[in-house]
Write a protein that holds these residues in place. Structure first.
Motif, PDB file in Angstrom:
ATOM      1  N   ARG A  15      25.915  49.715  51.024  1.00 16.65           N
ATOM      2  CA  ARG A  15      26.801  49.313  49.934  1.00 16.65           C
ATOM      3  C   ARG A  15      28.256  49.561  50.314  1.00 16.65           C
ATOM      4  O   ARG A  15      29.129  48.726  50.061  1.00 16.65           O
ATOM      5  N   LEU A  16      28.504  50.703  50.912  1.00 12.00           N
ATOM      6  CA  LEU A  16      29.864  51.027  51.322  1.00 12.00           C
ATOM      7  C   LEU A  16      30.323  50.091  52.437  1.00 12.00           C
ATOM      8  O   LEU A  16      31.474  49.634  52.454  1.00 12.00           O
ATOM      9  N   ARG A  17      29.433  49.795  53.345  1.00 11.00           N
ATOM     10  CA  ARG A  17      29.774  48.891  54.450  1.00 11.00           C
ATOM     11  C   ARG A  17      30.141  47.508  53.928  1.00 11.00           C
ATOM     12  O   ARG A  17      31.075  46.873  54.412  1.00 11.00           O
ATOM     13  N   ASN A  18      29.430  47.050  52.926  1.00  8.59           N
ATOM     14  CA  ASN A  18      29.735  45.738  52.349  1.00  8.59           C
ATOM     15  C   ASN A  18      31.116  45.717  51.684  1.00  8.59           C
ATOM     16  O   ASN A  18      31.819  44.714  51.714  1.00  8.59           O
ATOM     17  N   HIS A  68      47.251  53.042  40.462  1.00 11.23           N
ATOM     18  CA  HIS A  68      47.134  54.286  39.700  1.00 11.23           C
ATOM     19  C   HIS A  68      45.903  55.057  40.148  1.00 11.23           C
ATOM     20  O   HIS A  68      45.961  56.271  40.386  1.00 11.23           O
ATOM     21  N   ARG A  69      44.791  54.352  40.285  1.00  8.50           N
ATOM     22  CA  ARG A  69      43.559  55.016  40.720  1.00  8.50           C
ATOM     23  C   ARG A  69      43.692  55.562  42.142  1.00  8.50           C
ATOM     24  O   ARG A  69      43.172  56.626  42.460  1.00  8.50           O
ATOM     25  N   ILE A 111      35.058  58.870  46.313  1.00  9.34           N
ATOM     26  CA  ILE A 111      35.399  57.660  47.077  1.00  9.34           C
ATOM     27  C   ILE A 111      34.302  56.612  46.942  1.00  9.34           C
ATOM     28  O   ILE A 111      34.579  55.420  46.736  1.00  9.34           O
ATOM     29  N   PHE A 112      33.059  57.048  47.028  1.00 12.34           N
ATOM     30  CA  PHE A 112      31.929  56.112  46.970  1.00 12.34           C
ATOM     31  C   PHE A 112      31.873  55.417  45.617  1.00 12.34           C
ATOM     32  O   PHE A 112      31.700  54.194  45.534  1.00 12.34           O
ATOM     33  N   ASN A 113      32.011  56.190  44.553  1.00  9.80           N
ATOM     34  CA  ASN A 113      31.987  55.587  43.211  1.00  9.80           C
ATOM     35  C   ASN A 113      33.153  54.624  43.027  1.00  9.80           C
ATOM     36  O   ASN A 113      33.010  53.548  42.434  1.00  9.80           O
ATOM     37  N   PHE A 114      34.310  54.996  43.515  1.00  3.48           N
ATOM     38  CA  PHE A 114      35.480  54.123  43.425  1.00  3.48           C
ATOM     39  C   PHE A 114      35.223  52.822  44.188  1.00  3.48           C
ATOM     40  O   PHE A 114      35.492  51.722  43.676  1.00  3.48           O
ATOM     41  N   ALA A 115      34.703  52.950  45.408  1.00  2.00           N
ATOM     42  CA  ALA A 115      34.524  51.771  46.254  1.00  2.00           C
ATOM     43  C   ALA A 115      33.437  50.840  45.737  1.00  2.00           C
ATOM     44  O   ALA A 115      33.590  49.611  45.768  1.00  2.00           O
ATOM     45  N   LEU A 165      35.756  49.164  42.581  1.00  3.14           N
ATOM     46  CA  LEU A 165      36.247  48.067  43.416  1.00  3.14           C
ATOM     47  C   LEU A 165      35.234  46.921  43.471  1.00  3.14           C
ATOM     48  O   LEU A 165      35.478  45.846  42.937  1.00  3.14           O
ATOM     49  N   SER A 166      34.087  47.164  44.117  1.00  3.62           N
ATOM     50  CA  SER A 166      33.138  46.067  44.338  1.00  3.62           C
ATOM     51  C   SER A 166      32.660  45.431  43.030  1.00  3.62           C
ATOM     52  O   SER A 166      32.607  44.212  42.902  1.00  3.62           O
TER      53      SER A 166
END
Length: 984
Positions: A716-719, A751-752, A776-780, A784-785
């Motif tokens: 998921r992070l890689r995507n 801001h985030r 970071i993971f939750n944000f990404a 984000l995604s």
């Protein structure tokens, strides 16, 4: 699409990147390792000037086997610390090291000898030491490659080794400081002794396993009056004497029958209730006789009689026995007067009160063999009676001395570490002389050597100690005058503990610990470089040779030749001749406890190396929780004795690794996870990600299913990273938009970023890798995604050269810089791959850059509060549309134009201030303050929002797929106004 409508797919700004969906980490990671070595990343980082230093001092693993998952956890944590500190602007140094001396390696060589039928003791000691050195060297090379494969950065080409000549010299020098400052002494006390390995062991070298032991109830007959109570008129005591106790037996209980031959005393509890008990009947098989009288603690009498096979009606309590009466008695050993004993046990046994006696188990009496038990030893030490009670019956191999009557030559353990014949021989003799009341077996937790896995014993033997309560004569009294005082004060005043519970653990250990046993009776290590005067006693002032000139000769030889110089023929004469008379002194050949070696590493690494530490101290020591009694502990004691304070400013401890069910890993259970297997299947980054996702302050679980879940999260992070790379294709500085000119959505992302920058930095500084990665993971993946990217895909793909698209790409560029550098300490390979995809070049690397500073003015709390309301309302809309999608009313959200009823005026104002249809990815949306009708969709957790589904009106744009009323009315067929304008 009609025949007249062009295919607009090629006109879209679709992501362009060669970054693969499939990582292929097992194959590609070694390529990046080679690249890092080729461009010399670690040394290039050291060239950065003006940076505050940060030093993590590596706790040395033993060089004697392949890495296990605990090694991987430890080194990955260290690497994440070093890399994160470096990328936050510090000069973060990491010098890996190895412990090369001691039993783990010596034992391996001995095993090889035994397999060949060779006797280690008949091999020249220098030759034997050279074999140990060669063995360690081989494993260092293997382990170094295994550590590097995990992506660990450091000065691998020049590690520190405790067997390097300079290191051996410094270890000897550090020992000499104890020699010269008055804390070194030779004493004789019970220490944990491994008969199999023929050496004393430290607590850190011991592990506890269940063991079945013999247990015996032994009779010590009341033989008369204590000398303290004897009067001037014959044998009668002043004030009378309880004659009915004469001939009664004080019964003791022990799980170590082999210590009975070394018994010197029996002790009782001053406040325990005792009674005199008489046997009134016996069964057929019993060692008790009618009329026998036993003195027992009242709380234990029933259990003892049961053990003696007596039923409740076969014994009776005669009367109380007071402490005053007990203090008047004299006991004899059960072997006293035995034929063939040569008077070995004929002296009366000492009998007195002791505060460590309880009536919770046993008999309420404790048999004392002060040579084999610390409590008994300390009791008689404090009484000044050690000379009367210390024995030397047990030899270094666990056998009884040959001339000990009845038992000489028997073994407590056999050569394989199993039960020897000593216990049975002792029990049989007690039966023969009538000294046994009962016997049995008990399963209990018992100390074992963690190397040989064999049980250990307590054995009195001359050893060398560092006194931790004796004033240290070095003048460094800032934190106390003794080692213990300095250590306890330093724990609170000088060290930061992560987690804070580590402080309590080490404090309690040092508060209660005895003097440090420095000596080991082995061959592979740094010797105790000291000499003793012939004929002098250990208590004599001139017993130890304290001579600076002699010390200088020794250390100079060690620097040039290593510690082998101590063992060369003529070494004593070489070091003493011309200074003192060599014939007047004995050379000590014990080696130092290997924990002293590792405890001294701060001196030859942090202090002596150019790339060590400016002040000789480490910012951090990082090891498992077992090192509170190991390296943290020995380093604290060693440094408090030599520099007056601990060598570290911070200590971080992690838990142990368990399998998925929470069980301890064991090869026999088949539940181990080897780092090599994980890297072959998934790649080292997945192992590193497992560490980052785990709470290292507790025990960590790992196994196939857990690793599978980690790999799914990685994908998921890689995507997310792949999407950014594709959307940033051909991005340049001319495309940038200033934050002030950006739409609200982009400013909300900034801001985030500002919030996260603070969390990442404070988290990394606190070594909270789980907190940092989770944020970071939750944000990404969520913010984000699933939110920002989802919304902005339309603008990124379909807009022309608009301010909105350029703002979005500017934000993506800012996101890229931060996400890659934030994650680089964890996913060292993947973030390098992502970075090089954009910024390729022979000298380029994400690990050569710092985490960029995020401007504080990006923070916008009012904007964040507004968008919190927008996102909450969006959740209701998307949930309502999902119902329609599930029921196949629509296929995509762009087919909808829902009506959103908003109860709160402030929320309605916020939604109207943004393009809420774009936010919800619908073709249109209607916002109203009218009350929600009954059929409106609601989410319980988002109050005041109701959604009524409506289909979008108009035609589908063949370029952006929005359904809008104006489609088909513009220059380009089948397009909406926006797309027609983008096409030009």
């Amino acid at each position: 699409m009609s025949a007249e409508t062009p295919d607009y797919k090629d006109t879209l700004n679709l992501p362009k990147t060669d970054f693969p969906m499939r990582a292929g980490l097992p194959k590609r990671e070694p390529e990046w390792l080679e690249r890092w070595e080729r461009i010399g990343i670690y040394d290039r980082l050291r060239e950065k000037e003006g940076r505050a230093p940060f030093t993590l001092h590596d706790g040395p693993p033993y060089a004697n086997g392949h890495l296990h998952i605990g090694h991987a956890l430890n080194k990955i944590l260290k690497d994440m610390v070093v890399r994160s500190q470096q990328m936050m602007g510090r000069d973060a140094r990491y010098i890996p090291g190895w412990d090369c001396h001691g039993l783990p390696i010596e034992w391996k060589i001995e095993e090889e000898y035994r397999a060949k039928g060779m006797d280690k003791d008949k091999v020249d000691v220098v030759d034997f030491r050279q074999e140990c050195r060669s063995f360690a060297t081989g494993w260092i090379d293997i382990q170094r490659d295994e550590f590097k494969r995990l992506g660990i950065t450091g000065k691998w080409e020049k590690p520190y080794l405790t067997m390097d000549f300079h290191a051996e010299r410094v270890i000897a020098e550090e020992f000499m400081k104890f020699l010269m400052n008055g804390t070194l002494y030779q004493g004789s006390k019970p220490v944990m002794w491994s008969p199999i390995e023929k050496t004393a062991l430290a607590e850190a070298e011991v592990e506890y396993h269940d063991k079945e032991s013999f247990t015996v109830w032994v009779k010590f007959e009341v033989a008369g009056i204590s000398s303290d109570f004897a009067g001037s008129q014959g044998d009668e005591p002043i004030g009378g004497w309880p004659k009915d106790l004469m001939g009664a037996d004080v019964v003791i209980w022990t799980t170590t029958p082999w210590t009975i031959p070394s018994n010197k005393a029996v002790v009782y509890g001053q406040d325990i209730s005792y009674g005199l008990y008489e046997v009134t009947g016996t069964p057929d098989e019993c060692w008790a006789n009618v009329g026998d009288r036993f003195i027992l603690a009242d709380n234990r009498a029933g259990d003892v009689m049961t053990r003696a096979r007596l039923s409740d009606d076969q014994w009776t309590r005669v009367r109380d026995v007071t402490s005053e009466e007990l203090s008047s008695l004299s006991l004899q050993h059960p072997l006293a007067g035995a034929e063939g004993s040569d008077g070995e046990w004929d002296d009366p046994r000492d009998f007195r009160a002791a505060d460590f006696v309880t009536d919770e188990e046993g008999t309420g009496f404790v048999h004392c063999a002060p040579s084999h038990g610390m409590e008994e030893f300390e009791l008689y030490r404090d009484l000044g009676m050690l000379e009367q009670v210390i024995t030397y019956n047990v030899m270094d191999d666990g056998s009884f001395r040959e001339d000990l009557p009845f038992f000489g030559g028997t073994y407590i353990l056999d050569r394989k570490g199993k039960e020897g014949n000593a216990n049975k021989t002792v029990i049989d003799k007690l039966v023969e002389v009538g000294g046994l009341l009962a016997r049995g077996k008990i399963k209990h937790s018992y100390p074992h050597s963690w190397r040989s896995k064999a049980p250990v014993i307590y054995r009195n033997t001359p050893q060398w100690f560092a006194a931790i309560d004796r004033p240290v004569g070095d003048g460094q009294d800032d934190y106390g005058t003794t080692i213990r005082q300095r250590a306890l004060r330093s724990i609170d005043d000088l060290v930061t503990w992560t987690p804070k519970t580590g402080r309590n653990r080490l404090y309690s250990m040092i508060e209660a610990r005895p003097d440090w046993v420095l000596s080991r009776q082995r061959a592979w290590g740094v010797p105790l470089t000291c000499f003793t005067k012939k004929g002098a006693l250990p208590t004599d002032d001139d017993f130890l040779l304290r001579n600076a000139e002699v010390n200088a000769r020794v250390t100079a030889a060690f620097e040039a030749e290593g510690a082998d110089a101590w063992y060369q023929p003529g070494a004593k004469e070489r070091f003493l001749d011309g200074i003192v008379d060599p014939d007047a002194y004995e050379q000590v050949f014990d080696i130092l406890d290997v924990w002293f070696d590792s405890g001294s590493t701060h001196a030859f690494v942090l202090r002596d190396r150019e790339d060590g530490s400016e002040d000789g101290l480490a910012d951090l020591y990082l090891e498992g929780t077992d090192q509170h009694r190991g390296w943290f502990h020995s380093s604290m004691l060693q440094a408090c004795g030599t520099i007056g304070r601990p060598p570290y400013r911070g200590v971080l401890t992690h838990g142990f690794t368990l399998d998925e069910k929470g069980n301890k890993m064991s090869k026999s259970l088949g539940n181990t996870v080897a780092p090599e297997d994980v890297t072959k299947q998934y790649g080292a980054d997945i192992l590193r990600l497992w560490v980052a996702q785990s709470d290292y302050t507790a025990d960590l679980r790992i196994g196939p299913e857990i690793l599978k879940g980690v790999a799914d999260g990685y994908r998921r992070l890689r995507n997310t990273m792949r999407f950014m790379l594709g959307s940033l294709a051909h991005f340049s500085d001319e495309d940038r938009v200033a934050p002030a000119d950006m739409p609200e959505l982009e400013r909300w992302v900034l801001h985030r970023l500002a919030e996260l920058d603070h969390k990442v930095r404070t988290g990394y500084d606190a070594y909270d890798f789980q907190g940092v990665f989770q944020a970071i993971f939750n944000f990404a993946t969520v913010e984000l995604s699933a939110f920002y990217f989802d919304i902005r895909k339309d603008a990124l793909y379909c807009d022309g050269d608009t301010d909105r698209r350029r703002a979005a790409r500017t934000v993506l560029d800012l996101l890229f810089e931060r996400l890659t550098t934030w994650l680089a300490p964890v996913l060292v390979f993947t973030m390098e791959e992502v970075w090089l995809e954009r910024f390729g070049g022979e000298g380029s690397s994400v690990h050569l850059v710092d985490i960029p500073r995020t401007p504080a003015d990006w923070l916008d709390e009012p904007l964040a509060a507004k968008w919190a309301k927008v996102r909450a309302a969006r959740r209701v809309v998307t949930a309502a549309l999902e119902v329609q999608r599930t029921e196949k009313v629509i296929g995509a959200s762009l087919e909808a134009a829902p009506v959103v009823h908003v109860r709160e005026a402030e929320v309605l104002k916020a939604l109207k201030a943004v393009n809420f249809a774009d936010v919800c990815i619908t073709s249109d949306i209607v916002l109203t303050g009218d009350p929600s009708p009954a059929e409106a969709y609601r989410l319980p957790e988002v109050e005041g929002i109701g959604v009524v589904f409506e289909k979008a009106a108009g035609e589908k744009c063949q370029r952006c797929w929005k359904i809008l009323p104006d489609v088909g009315r513009h220059a380009h067929p089948g397009t909406c106004a926006r797309c027609s304008e983008a096409l030009g």
